[in-house]
Design an enzyme around this catalytic site. Structure first.
Site, PDB file in Angstrom:
ATOM      1  N   SER A 197      23.090  -0.520 -52.269  1.00  0.00           N
ATOM      2  CA  SER A 197      23.435   0.605 -51.319  1.00  0.00           C
ATOM      3  C   SER A 197      22.455   1.696 -51.528  1.00  0.00           C
ATOM      4  O   SER A 197      22.174   2.315 -52.446  1.00  0.00           O
ATOM      5  CB  SER A 197      24.671   0.789 -51.103  1.00  0.00           C
ATOM      6  OG  SER A 197      25.480  -0.412 -50.894  1.00  0.00           O
ATOM      7  N   ASN A 213      13.591   1.731  -0.660  1.00  0.00           N
ATOM      8  CA  ASN A 213      12.703   2.795  -0.105  1.00  0.00           C
ATOM      9  C   ASN A 213      13.068   4.117  -0.770  1.00  0.00           C
ATOM     10  O   ASN A 213      12.611   5.231  -0.701  1.00  0.00           O
ATOM     11  CB  ASN A 213      12.951   3.024   1.448  1.00  0.00           C
ATOM     12  CG  ASN A 213      12.270   1.971   2.038  1.00  0.00           C
ATOM     13  OD1 ASN A 213      11.133   1.672   2.063  1.00  0.00           O
ATOM     14  ND2 ASN A 213      13.284   1.068   2.863  1.00  0.00           N
ATOM     15  N   HIS A 265      25.165  -3.136 -42.933  1.00  0.00           N
ATOM     16  CA  HIS A 265      25.527  -1.819 -42.362  1.00  0.00           C
ATOM     17  C   HIS A 265      24.584  -0.706 -42.385  1.00  0.00           C
ATOM     18  O   HIS A 265      23.748  -0.701 -43.667  1.00  0.00           O
ATOM     19  CB  HIS A 265      26.734  -1.330 -43.542  1.00  0.00           C
ATOM     20  CG  HIS A 265      27.709  -2.376 -43.840  1.00  0.00           C
ATOM     21  ND1 HIS A 265      28.820  -2.643 -42.899  1.00  0.00           N
ATOM     22  CD2 HIS A 265      27.817  -3.235 -44.876  1.00  0.00           C
ATOM     23  CE1 HIS A 265      29.225  -3.842 -43.727  1.00  0.00           C
ATOM     24  NE2 HIS A 265      28.741  -4.055 -44.882  1.00  0.00           N
ATOM     25  N   LYS A 296      12.868  -3.043 -36.769  1.00  0.00           N
ATOM     26  CA  LYS A 296      11.750  -2.953 -35.790  1.00  0.00           C
ATOM     27  C   LYS A 296      10.381  -3.559 -36.392  1.00  0.00           C
ATOM     28  O   LYS A 296      10.242  -3.518 -37.832  1.00  0.00           O
ATOM     29  CB  LYS A 296      11.208  -1.319 -35.832  1.00  0.00           C
ATOM     30  CG  LYS A 296      10.066  -1.046 -34.787  1.00  0.00           C
ATOM     31  CD  LYS A 296       8.616  -1.038 -35.374  1.00  0.00           C
ATOM     32  CE  LYS A 296       8.246  -0.228 -36.365  1.00  0.00           C
ATOM     33  NZ  LYS A 296       6.809  -0.271 -36.652  1.00  0.00           N
ATOM     34  N   ALA A 302       0.772  -1.210   0.085  1.00  0.00           N
ATOM     35  CA  ALA A 302       0.058   0.081  -0.076  1.00  0.00           C
ATOM     36  C   ALA A 302       0.829   1.196   0.072  1.00  0.00           C
ATOM     37  O   ALA A 302       0.352   2.430  -0.176  1.00  0.00           O
ATOM     38  CB  ALA A 302      -0.950   0.057   1.187  1.00  0.00           C
TER      39      ALA A 302
END
EC number: 2.7.7.23
Length: 461
Positions: free
Chosen positions: A402, A241, A360, A348, A26
């Site tokens: 590239s 704490n 690269h 991602k 709590a």
């Protein structure tokens, strides 16, 4: 005679003796200076309370979590365990008393949500002490104690003939008592009926006007009950704490996780520089070079190598894959067997097929890349139009030159070739060559004349 129950092999609990854990959660933790409830602060990527819940669930028949008002986030984490609300924060005994109706008829242990690193083994030893296993008779009350490197202002556990006689707070201790190294950790275990009675008798006639759980120790001793201390390492019983103590606990968790990874057959070249999440999976023969960070949700399959200064979260790295150095794998990424993700490459929500390479300086987001495809340096997928994300699908055996820009949504078929410097906005058929750039024009002598004109302009100011 030893004053404490030593750290020994865990004892099995009698099947007939039910046990309930009451977790006090709590507190808001004012010293943390945070809007987040203290027990929700993360250790190795998960809330500290999660560690205590998981370990307690492997030991106790029932768990009750005591939360404060407005702590819905904590209550949600505690599910499916029982939750009770301490409307007024009036001390630890008052908090434990809120769960008294759920104690049942067996043993009850009171644990602290901000003391999350106690192991299941230590919980079992405490219950075994209470039940009398390893002793001639059970303890009326068992408490957890430790011998910290710096006892500081911890309450001291005063023992006589193997039994706890009292807990003395540092401020009230004599010089002789302050020399005692055995310190109180605050965790208690007793029979449910005794606990209810003792909690009901706790008074708040102290400087803080609070009801302290530690007062039940004196009550048990006054009744002539045996009170025994169960000793555990300081790292298990440390409280959190403040932010400094949170950092110390993080270091403790990281030591445990690194040791487990090494024991499991992974190689950490410089373990102290590798940071793991609580759920990181490193299979045998994984090699992790220095200064690698694993966020939550990472699995690295057998024989993969993670090179220095890489950051991984929410991803799977296939067997024999090579990641980094300086690579970033973000959530939803899946790197296939023997695939390569090189320096300064970011993935991602991207699947990189077996044997595929992006060696690269690339960003590959919301993409599927087939096996044995080569992604050239500087290639990016333009997956965001300012409102929506779009996918890029690249087949097997492709060669992307590239500095290619792949504007999603777009699909490149198996075996296709994308010329260097191309901006690809349309689908490319299998085995086709895509060229999307302006034709080069050379103008003889124009470079020299232009530079001369610029120098004259600079001289004129």
């Amino acid at each position: 005679m030893n004053a404490t129950v030593p750290s020994a092999a865990p004892a099995d609990l009698p099947a007939h003796r039910p046990a309930t854990a009451v977790i006090l959660a709590a507190g808001m933790g004012t010293r943390m200076k945070s809007d987040r409830p203290k027990v929700m602060h993360p250790l190795a990527g998960q809330p500290m309370l999660r560690y205590l819940l998981d370990n307690a669930a492997s030991v106790f028949d029932r768990i009750v979590v005591v939360v404060g008002p407005g702590m819905e986030q904590v209550a949600a984490l505690a599910a499916p365990h029982a939750v009770v609300v301490q409307q007024d924060r009036l001390g630890t005994a008052h908090a434990a008393a809120q769960a008294a109706d759920l104690f049942g008829t067996g043993d009850v242990a009171v644990l602290y949500g901000d003391n999350p690193l106690i192991t299941a083994d230590s919980m079992r030893r405490m219950l075994a002490c209470r039940a009398g296993e390893g002793n001639s008779e059970g303890a009326g009350l068992a408490l957890m104690a430790m011998r910290p490197r710096d006892p500081g202002r911890y309450g001291r556990v005063v023992t006589q003939d193997g039994l706890v006689r009292r807990i003395v707070e540092w401020a009230d201790a004599s010089d002789e008592e302050r020399a005692i190294t055995l310190c109180n950790a605050g965790v208690l275990c007793a029979g449910a009926e005794d606990f209810r009675r003792w909690l009901g008798a706790v008074r708040n006639d102290n400087a803080q006007g609070e009801y302290y759980l530690g007062d039940v120790v004196a009550m048990a001793v006054a009744e002539g009950r045996q009170v025994r201390a169960v000793e555990a390492p300081e790292d298990e019983l440390r409280g959190i704490n403040s932010r400094a103590e949170l950092a110390e606990a993080e270091a403790c968790v990281q030591r445990r996780l690194r040791a487990a990874a090494l024991d499991g057959g992974a190689t950490l070249v410089a373990p102290e520089t590798v940071f793991l999440a609580a759920d990181t999976v490193l299979e045998p023969d994984v090699l992790v070079q220095p200064h690698v960070v694993f966020g939550p949700g990472v699995t690295v399959r057998r024989g993969a190598e993670i090179r220095a200064f890489s950051h991984l979260e929410g991803c799977v790295v296939g067997p024999g894959a090579l990641i980094g150095p300086y690579a970033r794998l973000r959530p939803g990424s899946d790197v296939g067997a023997a695939a390569h993700v090189g320096n300064f490459v970011e993935l991602k929500a991207t699947t990189l097929g077996a044997g595929a390479k992006a060696n690269h300086l690339s960003y590959l987001g919301d993409a599927t890349i087939g096996p044995a495809t080569n992604i050239g340096a500087g290639t990016i997928t333009c997956n965001y139009d300012g409102v929506f994300k779009h996918r890029t699908d690249i087949g097997a055996g492709c060669f992307v030159g590239s500095n290619a820009i792949l504007v999603a949504p777009v699909s490149i078929g198996d075996g296709a070739l994308v010329a260097a410097g191309s901006v690809i906005t349309q689908d490319v058929l299998p085995d086709a060559m895509a060229l999307g750039r302006a034709r080069q024009t050379n103008k003889d002598g124009r470079g020299a004349s232009l530079q001369a004109a610029l120098r004259r302009k600079k001289e004129q100011g």
